[in-house]
Design a protein around this motif. Sequence first.
Motif, PDB file in Angstrom:
ATOM      1  N   ALA A   9     -42.004 100.528 -38.977  1.00  0.00           N
ATOM      2  CA  ALA A   9     -41.449  99.013 -39.407  1.00  0.00           C
ATOM      3  C   ALA A   9     -39.824  99.189 -39.383  1.00  0.00           C
ATOM      4  O   ALA A   9     -39.231 100.156 -39.361  1.00  0.00           O
ATOM      5  CB  ALA A   9     -41.773  99.079 -40.943  1.00  0.00           C
ATOM      6  N   VAL A  10     -39.115  97.921 -39.323  1.00  0.00           N
ATOM      7  CA  VAL A  10     -37.556  97.941 -39.421  1.00  0.00           C
ATOM      8  C   VAL A  10     -37.422  98.229 -41.034  1.00  0.00           C
ATOM      9  O   VAL A  10     -37.695  97.509 -41.831  1.00  0.00           O
ATOM     10  CB  VAL A  10     -37.277  96.567 -39.061  1.00  0.00           C
ATOM     11  N   PRO A  11     -36.632  99.246 -41.155  1.00  0.00           N
ATOM     12  CA  PRO A  11     -36.184  99.748 -42.573  1.00  0.00           C
ATOM     13  C   PRO A  11     -35.522  98.368 -43.066  1.00  0.00           C
ATOM     14  O   PRO A  11     -34.587  97.734 -42.646  1.00  0.00           O
ATOM     15  CB  PRO A  11     -35.369 100.808 -42.358  1.00  0.00           C
ATOM     16  N   PRO A  12     -35.383  98.343 -44.382  1.00  0.00           N
ATOM     17  CA  PRO A  12     -34.740  97.286 -45.160  1.00  0.00           C
ATOM     18  C   PRO A  12     -33.283  97.653 -45.228  1.00  0.00           C
ATOM     19  O   PRO A  12     -32.747  98.850 -45.151  1.00  0.00           O
ATOM     20  CB  PRO A  12     -35.328  97.356 -46.756  1.00  0.00           C
ATOM     21  N   VAL A  13     -32.407  96.674 -45.404  1.00  0.00           N
ATOM     22  CA  VAL A  13     -30.922  96.868 -45.647  1.00  0.00           C
ATOM     23  C   VAL A  13     -30.514  97.265 -47.042  1.00  0.00           C
ATOM     24  O   VAL A  13     -29.532  97.738 -47.200  1.00  0.00           O
ATOM     25  CB  VAL A  13     -30.291  95.574 -45.089  1.00  0.00           C
ATOM     26  N   ASP A  14     -31.221  97.037 -47.983  1.00  0.00           N
ATOM     27  CA  ASP A  14     -31.150  97.267 -49.304  1.00  0.00           C
ATOM     28  C   ASP A  14     -30.706  98.563 -49.584  1.00  0.00           C
ATOM     29  O   ASP A  14     -31.213  99.589 -48.928  1.00  0.00           O
ATOM     30  CB  ASP A  14     -32.224  97.026 -50.330  1.00  0.00           C
ATOM     31  N   GLY A  15     -29.621  99.022 -50.269  1.00  0.00           N
ATOM     32  CA  GLY A  15     -29.077 100.144 -50.393  1.00  0.00           C
ATOM     33  C   GLY A  15     -28.258 100.878 -49.199  1.00  0.00           C
ATOM     34  O   GLY A  15     -28.059 102.179 -49.250  1.00  0.00           O
ATOM     35  N   THR A  16     -28.056 100.056 -48.315  1.00  0.00           N
ATOM     36  CA  THR A  16     -27.114 100.623 -47.227  1.00  0.00           C
ATOM     37  C   THR A  16     -25.642  99.919 -47.286  1.00  0.00           C
ATOM     38  O   THR A  16     -25.731  98.874 -48.052  1.00  0.00           O
ATOM     39  CB  THR A  16     -27.685 100.322 -45.921  1.00  0.00           C
ATOM     40  N   GLU A  17     -24.734 100.237 -46.344  1.00  0.00           N
ATOM     41  CA  GLU A  17     -23.780  99.736 -46.483  1.00  0.00           C
ATOM     42  C   GLU A  17     -23.660  98.161 -46.015  1.00  0.00           C
ATOM     43  O   GLU A  17     -22.924  97.268 -46.790  1.00  0.00           O
ATOM     44  CB  GLU A  17     -22.604 100.451 -45.519  1.00  0.00           C
ATOM     45  N   LEU A  18     -24.313  97.838 -44.954  1.00  0.00           N
ATOM     46  CA  LEU A  18     -24.631  96.480 -44.815  1.00  0.00           C
ATOM     47  C   LEU A  18     -25.461  95.720 -46.007  1.00  0.00           C
ATOM     48  O   LEU A  18     -24.676  94.554 -46.247  1.00  0.00           O
ATOM     49  CB  LEU A  18     -25.620  96.288 -43.595  1.00  0.00           C
ATOM     50  N   GLY A  19     -26.366  96.106 -46.639  1.00  0.00           N
ATOM     51  CA  GLY A  19     -26.931  95.504 -47.831  1.00  0.00           C
ATOM     52  C   GLY A  19     -25.926  95.189 -48.890  1.00  0.00           C
ATOM     53  O   GLY A  19     -25.781  94.372 -49.451  1.00  0.00           O
ATOM     54  N   ASP A  20     -25.193  96.336 -49.047  1.00  0.00           N
ATOM     55  CA  ASP A  20     -24.001  96.443 -50.113  1.00  0.00           C
ATOM     56  C   ASP A  20     -23.136  95.127 -49.991  1.00  0.00           C
ATOM     57  O   ASP A  20     -22.792  94.561 -50.556  1.00  0.00           O
ATOM     58  CB  ASP A  20     -23.360  97.514 -50.368  1.00  0.00           C
ATOM     59  N   CYS A  21     -22.711  95.196 -48.473  1.00  0.00           N
ATOM     60  CA  CYS A  21     -21.608  94.312 -48.112  1.00  0.00           C
ATOM     61  C   CYS A  21     -22.169  92.768 -48.278  1.00  0.00           C
ATOM     62  O   CYS A  21     -21.669  91.948 -48.838  1.00  0.00           O
ATOM     63  CB  CYS A  21     -21.092  94.662 -46.988  1.00  0.00           C
ATOM     64  N   ARG A  36     -24.818  85.165 -44.379  1.00  0.00           N
ATOM     65  CA  ARG A  36     -25.521  86.281 -44.879  1.00  0.00           C
ATOM     66  C   ARG A  36     -26.873  86.254 -44.967  1.00  0.00           C
ATOM     67  O   ARG A  36     -27.407  87.278 -44.312  1.00  0.00           O
ATOM     68  CB  ARG A  36     -25.501  86.218 -46.592  1.00  0.00           C
ATOM     69  N   ASP A  37     -27.611  85.253 -45.152  1.00  0.00           N
ATOM     70  CA  ASP A  37     -28.897  85.244 -44.988  1.00  0.00           C
ATOM     71  C   ASP A  37     -29.535  85.437 -42.990  1.00  0.00           C
ATOM     72  O   ASP A  37     -30.160  85.813 -42.917  1.00  0.00           O
ATOM     73  CB  ASP A  37     -29.466  83.519 -45.247  1.00  0.00           C
ATOM     74  N   GLY A  38     -28.420  84.765 -42.325  1.00  0.00           N
ATOM     75  CA  GLY A  38     -28.627  84.980 -40.802  1.00  0.00           C
ATOM     76  C   GLY A  38     -28.471  86.433 -40.615  1.00  0.00           C
ATOM     77  O   GLY A  38     -29.191  86.984 -39.820  1.00  0.00           O
ATOM     78  N   LEU A  39     -27.377  87.092 -41.078  1.00  0.00           N
ATOM     79  CA  LEU A  39     -27.027  88.430 -40.719  1.00  0.00           C
ATOM     80  C   LEU A  39     -28.457  89.391 -41.403  1.00  0.00           C
ATOM     81  O   LEU A  39     -28.833  90.398 -40.630  1.00  0.00           O
ATOM     82  CB  LEU A  39     -25.933  89.093 -41.517  1.00  0.00           C
ATOM     83  N   ARG A  40     -29.019  88.978 -42.505  1.00  0.00           N
ATOM     84  CA  ARG A  40     -30.186  89.752 -43.264  1.00  0.00           C
ATOM     85  C   ARG A  40     -31.376  89.522 -42.405  1.00  0.00           C
ATOM     86  O   ARG A  40     -32.035  90.440 -41.943  1.00  0.00           O
ATOM     87  CB  ARG A  40     -30.311  89.243 -44.444  1.00  0.00           C
ATOM     88  N   LEU A  41     -31.698  88.422 -41.649  1.00  0.00           N
ATOM     89  CA  LEU A  41     -32.585  87.866 -40.936  1.00  0.00           C
ATOM     90  C   LEU A  41     -32.523  88.865 -39.576  1.00  0.00           C
ATOM     91  O   LEU A  41     -33.476  89.551 -39.063  1.00  0.00           O
ATOM     92  CB  LEU A  41     -32.779  86.502 -40.616  1.00  0.00           C
ATOM     93  N   ALA A  43     -30.772  91.628 -38.893  1.00  0.00           N
ATOM     94  CA  ALA A  43     -30.901  93.094 -39.401  1.00  0.00           C
ATOM     95  C   ALA A  43     -32.683  93.584 -39.702  1.00  0.00           C
ATOM     96  O   ALA A  43     -32.906  94.646 -39.634  1.00  0.00           O
ATOM     97  CB  ALA A  43     -30.241  93.457 -40.754  1.00  0.00           C
ATOM     98  N   HIS A  44     -33.213  92.587 -40.229  1.00  0.00           N
ATOM     99  CA  HIS A  44     -34.918  92.883 -40.396  1.00  0.00           C
ATOM    100  C   HIS A  44     -35.534  92.538 -39.310  1.00  0.00           C
ATOM    101  O   HIS A  44     -36.992  92.611 -39.446  1.00  0.00           O
ATOM    102  CB  HIS A  44     -35.169  91.935 -41.629  1.00  0.00           C
ATOM    103  N   ASP A  45     -35.248  91.878 -38.483  1.00  0.00           N
ATOM    104  CA  ASP A  45     -36.180  91.412 -37.354  1.00  0.00           C
ATOM    105  C   ASP A  45     -36.622  92.318 -36.403  1.00  0.00           C
ATOM    106  O   ASP A  45     -35.706  93.328 -36.298  1.00  0.00           O
ATOM    107  CB  ASP A  45     -35.557  90.108 -36.642  1.00  0.00           C
ATOM    108  N   ARG A  46     -37.777  92.221 -36.048  1.00  0.00           N
ATOM    109  CA  ARG A  46     -38.233  93.253 -34.867  1.00  0.00           C
ATOM    110  C   ARG A  46     -37.923  92.681 -33.696  1.00  0.00           C
ATOM    111  O   ARG A  46     -38.469  91.660 -33.190  1.00  0.00           O
ATOM    112  CB  ARG A  46     -39.755  93.598 -35.057  1.00  0.00           C
ATOM    113  N   LEU A  47     -36.889  93.237 -33.098  1.00  0.00           N
ATOM    114  CA  LEU A  47     -36.287  92.863 -31.759  1.00  0.00           C
ATOM    115  C   LEU A  47     -36.727  93.689 -30.421  1.00  0.00           C
ATOM    116  O   LEU A  47     -36.925  95.130 -30.751  1.00  0.00           O
ATOM    117  CB  LEU A  47     -34.732  92.846 -31.915  1.00  0.00           C
TER     118      LEU A  47
END
Length: 128
Positions: A9-21, A36-41, A43-47
């Motif tokens: 699975a794609v790991p979540p960004v929560d708790g990372t520098e990206l997530g904190d930012c 922010r929503d676009g960047l989160r998408l 980061a979480h999308d399976r590319l």
Amino acid sequence: MDVHTPANAVPPVDGTELGDCLEDLADIHPGIDLIRDGLRLLAHDRLDLNQTQVLLATLAGSPDSTDLLGAIGHLIARLSNPDTNPALRQLPLDQQKTAAHQGWLTTHNLTDPDLRNSAANANAALDQ
């Protein structure tokens, strides 16, 4: 951070520098929330590999600055210029000129091709 997730699975960004930012940028302006929503998408999308390469170039890897980094530079110049942002017109002329000049410098710096070398090199490393 454990990079080996269940079912790959794609790991979540929560708790990372990206997530904190992204959290620190919350509720500043609706436009920033959309970014922010676009960047989160992203980061979480399976590319796939091709999508990853296109995104690296689109974010900050275009040699002619037609990427998000370049767009942000141009937006900063627009927002800091009284010709394009009427809110600045209430300031004394010297402040207006300083703001516009600093915005121009930001665009100059953010559209510098050297800033794209690392993203372009990461992109090139993905070539098969």
